[in-house]
Structures are given as structure tokens and as C-alpha cells.
Scaffold this active site. Structure first.
Site, PDB file in Angstrom:
ATOM      1  N   GLY A 168      -9.793  -8.818  -0.812  1.00  0.00           N
ATOM      2  CA  GLY A 168      -8.643  -9.257  -0.018  1.00  0.00           C
ATOM      3  C   GLY A 168      -8.101 -10.633  -0.325  1.00  0.00           C
ATOM      4  O   GLY A 168      -6.933 -10.781  -0.680  1.00  0.00           O
ATOM      5  N   GLY A 196     -13.328  -3.778   0.180  1.00  0.00           N
ATOM      6  CA  GLY A 196     -14.712  -3.343   0.374  1.00  0.00           C
ATOM      7  C   GLY A 196     -15.143  -2.320  -0.666  1.00  0.00           C
ATOM      8  O   GLY A 196     -16.277  -2.346  -1.149  1.00  0.00           O
ATOM      9  N   ARG A 253       0.835  -1.222   0.000  1.00  0.00           N
ATOM     10  CA  ARG A 253       0.000   0.000   0.000  1.00  0.00           C
ATOM     11  C   ARG A 253       0.861   1.260   0.000  1.00  0.00           C
ATOM     12  O   ARG A 253       0.480   2.266  -0.593  1.00  0.00           O
ATOM     13  CB  ARG A 253      -0.921  -0.001   1.216  1.00  0.00           C
ATOM     14  CG  ARG A 253      -2.032  -1.003   1.048  1.00  0.00           C
ATOM     15  CD  ARG A 253      -2.928  -1.010   2.244  1.00  0.00           C
ATOM     16  NE  ARG A 253      -4.062  -1.878   1.997  1.00  0.00           N
ATOM     17  CZ  ARG A 253      -4.735  -2.498   2.943  1.00  0.00           C
ATOM     18  NH1 ARG A 253      -4.402  -2.340   4.207  1.00  0.00           N
ATOM     19  NH2 ARG A 253      -5.739  -3.269   2.645  1.00  0.00           N
ATOM     20  N   LYS A 277     -18.838 -16.653   2.464  1.00  0.00           N
ATOM     21  CA  LYS A 277     -20.267 -16.436   2.712  1.00  0.00           C
ATOM     22  C   LYS A 277     -21.040 -15.890   1.523  1.00  0.00           C
ATOM     23  O   LYS A 277     -20.609 -14.935   0.890  1.00  0.00           O
ATOM     24  CB  LYS A 277     -20.408 -15.434   3.855  1.00  0.00           C
ATOM     25  CG  LYS A 277     -20.016 -15.994   5.188  1.00  0.00           C
ATOM     26  CD  LYS A 277     -20.340 -14.947   6.213  1.00  0.00           C
ATOM     27  CE  LYS A 277     -20.104 -15.427   7.619  1.00  0.00           C
ATOM     28  NZ  LYS A 277     -20.238 -14.313   8.553  1.00  0.00           N
TER      29      LYS A 277
END
Ligand code: AMP
Length: 403
Positions: free
Chosen positions: A362, A385, A35, A206
Site C-alpha cells: 500500500g 497483503g 482498482r 513495523k
């Protein structure tokens, strides 16, 4: 979209929102500086033009992880830990302000000379950051003549430093950094301009995390490959025994509805046809390969099998645009990484043949790095996200604030 290339920063102080939320080991050594490196082109552009730089970022969630006495764990969440490394990367001493809005930080930024870099302390030490507080944002804005946002990973949050601060700069004096511009351009290319056939590959744990993205993709994609733990909710919805595999029983009806809607729209949902099952959630578990009709009670699917790999490979090979989010199995464990690796390789091959491939979120990024294939796909997104929300069809406040 105005980028840093539209502005000459000579004699200007640029306030840059970067994403320096990097991981550390116990001795506070940075364990992955991706990053930080990703922000260097934007910082160097300002310096090369003859300007100065004030950097702001968050690090972790200090207000959610308070010490036992209720105080902020400054030692753990300080950005001071990255000063040395950043100085090395920028080949100049980086000045550090141990607060992001106090008088001392304002003096330091007011006195900044061209060519100098100031790093402000973690913006999340102040409650106003995550609340998007107007007064806090106004104080941050004092640090720059121009505001640059290069933190795509935080662009889905309307926080003070990512969104609200932009109000204090005119259209001419705010812009996208190089990283942010590339992220938005690549995501838009897939979302609005995908060359067909467009295949989305979704995996991970999920279904509930991915419902909105699946629903939006039903309007965009030709094929949706579903692997990983989330596939078992769909497989159960089709009436098969999935043993102890990960299943969200409250999402079975939704899975049935998604399969029906996909069918109505002519979108092909591609599910695994076999699995590697294990008798416990452990790399050393006993394993078997079974087709999904034969899953044993008490066992759980932890990876896709050879037949599924071959079906997924065929779809990927024919695709001209590929979006990948989420692993096909528990790839962190050696014995259950095969499906994820095979999909990564298939995406790399398709890219070589001319497909455009975007990998984001991720765990798929961790996977593509693990298999050393990051440079064999078209673009690896830094925004977990934020990228998901983009593909859910939402507008990102951090992006809108710059327009
Ligand atoms: P997500 O954050 O939802 O993308 O999920 C990523 C996680 O899903 C990874 O840690 C994987 O180990 C996990 N995962 C993938 N496939 C399975 C599976 N079949 N069973 C349990 N966990 C899985």
C-alpha cells in the site's frame, strides 16, 4: 496458468471476481478508481468475444463495522455507489442486483444477454463470504458458466468468492484475469527468476509486519535495504541510541538474529547511517540531521538523511532486480518525504538502465504515485497483503484454486 486469452467467451456468462474495494469521500464519490480501471481489460475481453459479465466484489468490512443497532450499514458499504462510474467506463448501462445470491440476482443473471453487465451487491454482506462457506460459494457459482478471478489483492484469502467458488468450475472453465495473471507473473519473476544482483528495499513502520518476508528474502536477495521506522529496531539492536524513534523492543533479539543470519549467508543488510530527527511527530516539528550514533533522547527519526540516501542510491544503481515495499520515512508529511522520494527516483533510474523493478504494498504504491513515478518502474502491484504473502513464500489460495 490459463488466462482469459485461452477462452472464447462468445455466448458465455463469465462470473468475474474483481476488486472494487475503492475509497469514497463523504458524498460517496469515488476518490481513486485505479482498482476499477485495472479490471476493465478482462471485462472488455469477455464483452468483445460476445459474452456477458457478472461482477462480484467485496467493499470494506461491513460485518466488522456494524451500525450501533447491530445491523449492517448498507448505505455505506453498498457497491451501488460505483454503478454510474462503471457504466461510464464500460460505455454501457451496468445492471445492479441488490444482493449477491438471492432469487432476484439469479433471475437477473439468468436473463443476461450477450454484451450485458451485471454487478452483484457486496459479497461481504453475507457471513459465508469471509468464512469460505461452501453453500454460499455454490450459490455464487450459479451466476456463471466460466469463473475468472481478477482480484489479486484478495488472492491470499480463502473466501467464498475468491477461492471456494472455483471448485464449481472445471479446469477448462476457470482462469486468471489479465490483472491477476500480470501480478502473478511479475511477482514470480522476482521470486523465482531474479537477475542478480537482487536488492529488496523494505521500509514502513513495523518490523513485526515484515519478519516473514525478511526471512524469506535472506534466501533470495543479495542486498536488503532497510529504512523507515522499522530500521530503528535494527539500529538499536546494534547498540545505538535511537531516542524516541519507533522501536519494537520485543523484536531486538530477532533483529540481531536476522543480522547474523544475513552475515552467514552473505546477504548484505544495508541500514541508514543518518536520520532526520524531529522533536515531535509533526510536519512542523524542529528537525536536525544526525548520524545514528548521535540520536538525542526525546527526539525521533522520521526520515533517512543524505548520507543514507547516497548509500542506498549506490546499492540500487548496481541492482538488476529491485523489490520495494514500504516508505523510508513519514512520507505523508512534506518535511519527511525526501528519503522516500530519493529511493523512488533511484529505482526509476535503475529501471531506465535495464533493471526490473517491482513496487508493491500500500504505502510504497501511494508514494510512487505521489512522486509521479509509477510509469518509470517495471510494475506497480495492486496487491498489498497478497503480494507480501507471496514474498513470504506462502501459496495464495486464490491462485491455487485456479490451477
Ligand atoms: P507500513 O504499513 O508498515 O508499510 O508502514 C507505513 C507507514 O510507516 C507510513 O504511514 C509511514 O508514515 C510510516 N513510517 C515510515 N517511517 C517512519 C518513521 N521513521 N517513524 C514513524 N513512522 C514511519
Amino acid at each position: 496458468m490459463q488466462t482469459v486469452d485461452s477462452i472464447n467467451f462468445n455466448d458465455k456468462r463469465a462470473l468475474i471476481r474483481v476488486d472494487f474495494n475503492v475509497p469514497f469521500d463523504k458524498q460517496f464519490n469515488i476518490t481513486d478508481d485505479t482498482r476499477i480501471r485495472a479490471a476493465l481489460p478482462t471485462i472488455n475481453k469477455v464483452l468483445k468475444d460476445g459474452g456477458s459479465v457478472v461482477l462480484m466484489s467485496h467493499l470494506g468490512r461491513p460485518l466488522k463495522k456494524l451500525k450501533e443497532d447491530g445491523s449492517i450499514d448498507r448505505e455505506k458499504f453498498t457497491l451501488k455507489h460505483i454503478v454510474k462510474h462503471l457504466s461510464n467506463l464500460l460505455e454501457r448501462d451496468v445492471i445492479f442486483a441488490d444482493d449477491c445470491i438471492d432469487e432476484n440476482s439469479q433471475t437477473l443473471s439468468n436473463n443476461l444477454k450477450n454484451g450485458e453487465v451485471l454487478l452483484l451487491e457486496n459479497t461481504r454482506f453475507h457471513k459465508g463470504e469471509e468464512k469460505g462457506d461452501e453453500a454460499f460459494a455454490a450459490q455464487l457459482a450459479h451466476h456463471g458458466d466460466v469463473y475468472i478471478n481478477d482480484a489479486f489483492g484478495s488472492a491470499h484469502r480463502a473466501h467464498a468468492s475468491t477461492t471456494i467458488v472455483a471448485k464449481h468450475f472445471t479446469k477448462e472453465n476457470k482462469c486468471f484475469g489479465y490483472l491477476m495473471a500480470a501480478e502473478v507473473a511479475n511477482a514470480q519473476k522476482v521470486l523465482n527468476n531474479a537477475t542478480k544482483p537482487f536488492t529488496a528495499i523494505l521500509g514502513g513502520a513495523k518490523v513485526s509486519d515484515k519478519i516473514l518476508i525478511i526471512e524469506n528474502l535472506l534466501n533470495l536477495a543479495d542486498n536488503i535495504i532497510i529504512g523507515g521506522g522499522m530500521a530503528y529496531t535494527f539500529i538499536k539492536a546494534l547498540g545505538f541510541n535511537v531516542g524516541n524513534s519507533l522501536v519494537e523492543d520485543d523484536k531486538i533479539d530477532l533483529a540481531i538474529d536476522i543480522l547474523k543470519r544475513a552475515n552467514d549467508k552473505g546477504v548484505k543488510i544495508v541500514l541508514p547511517e543518518d536520520s532526520i530527527i524531529a522533536d515531535k511527530f509533526d510536519n512542523d516539528a524542529n528537525t536536525q540531521i544526525v548520524d545514528n550514533l548521535n540520536m538525542k533522547s526525546g527526539w525521533m527519526g522520521l526520515d533517512i538523511g543524505h548520507q543514507s540516501i547516497s548509500i542506498f542510491e549506490d546499492v540500487i544503481k548496481e541492482s538488476k532486480t529491485i523489490l520495494w515495499n514500504g516508505p523510508m520515512g513519514v512520507f505523508e508529511m512534506e518535511n519527511f518525504q525526501n528519503g522516500t522520494r530519493a529511493v523512488a527516483i533511484a529505482i526509476a533510474h535503475a529501471t531506465k538502465e535495464g533493471a526490473f523493478s517491482l513496487v508493491g504494498g500500500g504505502d510504497s504504491v501511494a508514494a510512487i504515485n505521489k512522486f509521479h513515478l509509477a510509469d518509470k518502474v517495471s510494475y506497480v502491484s495492486t496487491g498489498g497483503g497478497a503480494l507480501l504473502e507471496f514474498f513470504e513464500g506462502k501459496t495464495l489460495p486464490g491462485v491455487t484454486a485456479l490451477l
